[in-house]
Design a protein around this motif. Structure first.
Motif, PDB file in Angstrom:
ATOM      1  N   ALA A  79       0.792  -1.230   0.000  1.00  0.00           N
ATOM      2  CA  ALA A  79       0.000   0.000   0.000  1.00  0.00           C
ATOM      3  C   ALA A  79       0.823   1.279   0.000  1.00  0.00           C
ATOM      4  O   ALA A  79       0.419   2.270  -0.597  1.00  0.00           O
ATOM      5  CB  ALA A  79      -0.965   0.001   1.184  1.00  0.00           C
ATOM      6  N   GLY A  80       1.969   1.299   0.667  1.00  0.00           N
ATOM      7  CA  GLY A  80       2.766   2.517   0.746  1.00  0.00           C
ATOM      8  C   GLY A  80       3.653   2.762  -0.464  1.00  0.00           C
ATOM      9  O   GLY A  80       4.375   3.752  -0.510  1.00  0.00           O
ATOM     10  N   CYS A  81       3.603   1.917  -1.454  1.00  0.00           N
ATOM     11  CA  CYS A  81       4.440   2.001  -2.645  1.00  0.00           C
ATOM     12  C   CYS A  81       3.759   2.913  -3.668  1.00  0.00           C
ATOM     13  O   CYS A  81       2.705   2.564  -4.211  1.00  0.00           O
ATOM     14  CB  CYS A  81       4.638   0.580  -3.187  1.00  0.00           C
ATOM     15  N   ALA A  82       4.352   4.071  -3.940  1.00  0.00           N
ATOM     16  CA  ALA A  82       3.754   5.040  -4.874  1.00  0.00           C
ATOM     17  C   ALA A  82       3.532   4.461  -6.271  1.00  0.00           C
ATOM     18  O   ALA A  82       2.457   4.663  -6.852  1.00  0.00           O
ATOM     19  CB  ALA A  82       4.608   6.298  -4.925  1.00  0.00           C
ATOM     20  N   PRO A  83       4.499   3.739  -6.856  1.00  0.00           N
ATOM     21  CA  PRO A  83       4.234   3.164  -8.178  1.00  0.00           C
ATOM     22  C   PRO A  83       3.113   2.121  -8.156  1.00  0.00           C
ATOM     23  O   PRO A  83       2.396   1.951  -9.142  1.00  0.00           O
ATOM     24  CB  PRO A  83       5.562   2.512  -8.579  1.00  0.00           C
ATOM     25  N   CYS A  84       2.949   1.437  -7.027  1.00  0.00           N
ATOM     26  CA  CYS A  84       1.864   0.462  -6.898  1.00  0.00           C
ATOM     27  C   CYS A  84       0.514   1.179  -6.958  1.00  0.00           C
ATOM     28  O   CYS A  84      -0.431   0.700  -7.596  1.00  0.00           O
ATOM     29  CB  CYS A  84       1.975  -0.313  -5.586  1.00  0.00           C
ATOM     30  N   ARG A  85       0.447   2.313  -6.305  1.00  0.00           N
ATOM     31  CA  ARG A  85      -0.778   3.110  -6.325  1.00  0.00           C
ATOM     32  C   ARG A  85      -1.061   3.627  -7.733  1.00  0.00           C
ATOM     33  O   ARG A  85      -2.196   3.619  -8.193  1.00  0.00           O
ATOM     34  CB  ARG A  85      -0.661   4.296  -5.361  1.00  0.00           C
ATOM     35  N   ALA A  86      -0.008   4.057  -8.409  1.00  0.00           N
ATOM     36  CA  ALA A  86      -0.166   4.619  -9.756  1.00  0.00           C
ATOM     37  C   ALA A  86      -0.655   3.584 -10.765  1.00  0.00           C
ATOM     38  O   ALA A  86      -1.427   3.908 -11.667  1.00  0.00           O
ATOM     39  CB  ALA A  86       1.159   5.226 -10.219  1.00  0.00           C
ATOM     40  N   PHE A 120      -6.775  -0.612   0.743  1.00  0.00           N
ATOM     41  CA  PHE A 120      -6.199  -0.268  -0.563  1.00  0.00           C
ATOM     42  C   PHE A 120      -7.170  -0.680  -1.673  1.00  0.00           C
ATOM     43  O   PHE A 120      -7.446   0.097  -2.598  1.00  0.00           O
ATOM     44  CB  PHE A 120      -4.855  -0.977  -0.730  1.00  0.00           C
ATOM     45  N   ASP A 121      -7.688  -1.899  -1.591  1.00  0.00           N
ATOM     46  CA  ASP A 121      -8.638  -2.379  -2.598  1.00  0.00           C
ATOM     47  C   ASP A 121      -9.845  -1.463  -2.693  1.00  0.00           C
ATOM     48  O   ASP A 121     -10.299  -1.127  -3.791  1.00  0.00           O
ATOM     49  CB  ASP A 121      -9.118  -3.794  -2.250  1.00  0.00           C
ATOM     50  N   THR A 122     -10.355  -1.051  -1.555  1.00  0.00           N
ATOM     51  CA  THR A 122     -11.511  -0.163  -1.528  1.00  0.00           C
ATOM     52  C   THR A 122     -11.168   1.184  -2.148  1.00  0.00           C
ATOM     53  O   THR A 122     -11.917   1.703  -2.983  1.00  0.00           O
ATOM     54  CB  THR A 122     -12.016   0.021  -0.084  1.00  0.00           C
ATOM     55  N   SER A 123     -10.030   1.743  -1.781  1.00  0.00           N
ATOM     56  CA  SER A 123      -9.616   3.052  -2.303  1.00  0.00           C
ATOM     57  C   SER A 123      -9.443   3.052  -3.812  1.00  0.00           C
ATOM     58  O   SER A 123      -9.762   4.037  -4.476  1.00  0.00           O
ATOM     59  CB  SER A 123      -8.297   3.495  -1.667  1.00  0.00           C
ATOM     60  N   PHE A 124      -8.919   1.957  -4.356  1.00  0.00           N
ATOM     61  CA  PHE A 124      -8.612   1.905  -5.782  1.00  0.00           C
ATOM     62  C   PHE A 124      -9.602   1.077  -6.589  1.00  0.00           C
ATOM     63  O   PHE A 124      -9.425   0.897  -7.793  1.00  0.00           O
ATOM     64  CB  PHE A 124      -7.174   1.397  -5.988  1.00  0.00           C
ATOM     65  N   GLY A 125     -10.649   0.590  -5.935  1.00  0.00           N
ATOM     66  CA  GLY A 125     -11.679  -0.165  -6.635  1.00  0.00           C
ATOM     67  C   GLY A 125     -11.220  -1.496  -7.185  1.00  0.00           C
ATOM     68  O   GLY A 125     -11.737  -1.969  -8.198  1.00  0.00           O
ATOM     69  N   LEU A 126     -10.248  -2.124  -6.521  1.00  0.00           N
ATOM     70  CA  LEU A 126      -9.742  -3.411  -6.989  1.00  0.00           C
ATOM     71  C   LEU A 126     -10.725  -4.520  -6.628  1.00  0.00           C
ATOM     72  O   LEU A 126     -11.216  -4.582  -5.507  1.00  0.00           O
ATOM     73  CB  LEU A 126      -8.375  -3.711  -6.381  1.00  0.00           C
ATOM     74  N   THR A 127     -10.980  -5.389  -7.585  1.00  0.00           N
ATOM     75  CA  THR A 127     -11.935  -6.469  -7.360  1.00  0.00           C
ATOM     76  C   THR A 127     -11.264  -7.833  -7.277  1.00  0.00           C
ATOM     77  O   THR A 127     -11.939  -8.820  -7.012  1.00  0.00           O
ATOM     78  CB  THR A 127     -12.998  -6.500  -8.478  1.00  0.00           C
ATOM     79  N   TYR A 128      -9.953  -7.898  -7.495  1.00  0.00           N
ATOM     80  CA  TYR A 128      -9.249  -9.172  -7.374  1.00  0.00           C
ATOM     81  C   TYR A 128      -8.576  -9.257  -6.013  1.00  0.00           C
ATOM     82  O   TYR A 128      -8.286  -8.240  -5.383  1.00  0.00           O
ATOM     83  CB  TYR A 128      -8.238  -9.374  -8.501  1.00  0.00           C
ATOM     84  N   SER A 129      -8.371 -10.468  -5.539  1.00  0.00           N
ATOM     85  CA  SER A 129      -7.790 -10.700  -4.220  1.00  0.00           C
ATOM     86  C   SER A 129      -6.273 -10.574  -4.239  1.00  0.00           C
ATOM     87  O   SER A 129      -5.651 -10.621  -5.304  1.00  0.00           O
ATOM     88  CB  SER A 129      -8.146 -12.105  -3.728  1.00  0.00           C
ATOM     89  N   SER A 130      -5.719 -10.460  -3.054  1.00  0.00           N
ATOM     90  CA  SER A 130      -4.268 -10.459  -2.881  1.00  0.00           C
ATOM     91  C   SER A 130      -3.893 -11.426  -1.774  1.00  0.00           C
ATOM     92  O   SER A 130      -4.559 -11.496  -0.745  1.00  0.00           O
ATOM     93  CB  SER A 130      -3.749  -9.069  -2.493  1.00  0.00           C
ATOM     94  N   VAL A 131      -2.811 -12.152  -2.015  1.00  0.00           N
ATOM     95  CA  VAL A 131      -2.216 -12.990  -0.989  1.00  0.00           C
ATOM     96  C   VAL A 131      -1.429 -12.068  -0.065  1.00  0.00           C
ATOM     97  O   VAL A 131      -0.717 -11.177  -0.528  1.00  0.00           O
ATOM     98  CB  VAL A 131      -1.272 -14.039  -1.624  1.00  0.00           C
TER      99      VAL A 131
END
Length: 189
Positions: A79-86, A120-131
């Motif tokens: 979550a704290g990774c700027a390129p990940c957010r981008a 993070f998923d909620t903020s970015f609208g991600l619908t896939y899961s993460s391990v």
């Protein structure tokens, strides 16, 4: 003897390795950024199928075996990774495109706890899961393969469970990732 040690020390300081240079910079960004390098591996040169087991942010157990027969897109992030957010919106767009069309996305969160990943998923609208991979088990499963040496890194895993492609760093050109996924989906084996 002392001059030999000094010479080795000087040579080590002259390294042109960009990842080592980032580490030595002391900029406290808390991650090693990739440069967007794309590596494609021909079918004939792919290693063995990867094998992993992990637990998603929702507490579900997932295994590499579950994804055999379809393309798996693994995105290493936190979550704290700027390129990940981008890159998150582009990844979700591709996830939507390929869901039900031969490919599945799975995030691999390398640093956060489940609640942070869910936020993070909620903020970015991600619908896939993460391990949640804070113990590095999924990363370790890739040792000897094309490893995720930076965060973010995105791997395209073919239908047989082998690494077909890697983007080391932010997937800045979603068209390239789209092509890598599409090519893997189109493979007949």
């Amino acid at each position: 003897m002392a001059s030999a040690i000094v010479a080795v020390g000087l040579l080590a300081g002259c390294s042109s390795d960009p990842l080592a240079a980032q580490y030595r910079s002391g900029d406290s960004k808390q991650y090693i950024a990739g440069d967007g390098t794309v590596t494609e591996i021909s079918e004939a040169n792919r290693g063995a199928a990867i094998d992993f087991t992990g637990t998603t942010q929702d507490g579900q157990t997932v295994t590499a075996e579950q994804y055999r027969g379809q393309v798996l897109v693994l995105n290493f992030w936190y979550a704290g990774c700027a390129p990940c957010r981008a890159e998150a919106p582009a990844l979700e767009t591709l996830n939507s495109k390929y869901t039900g069309n031969g490919a599945t996305f799975l995030g691999v969160n390398v640093r956060d706890q489940a609640q942070t990943a869910i936020a993070f998923d909620t903020s970015f609208g991600l619908t896939y899961s993460s391990v949640i991979d804070t113990d590095g088990a999924v990363q370790l499963a890739l040792s000897g393969q094309v490893a995720p040496n930076a965060v973010p890194t995105t791997l395209v895993i073919d239908k047989q469970g082998r690494v077909a492609a890697r983007i080391l760093g932010q997937a800045t050109a979603p068209d390239i990732l789209d092509t890598l996924i599409g090519d893997a989906v189109a493979e007949t084996s």
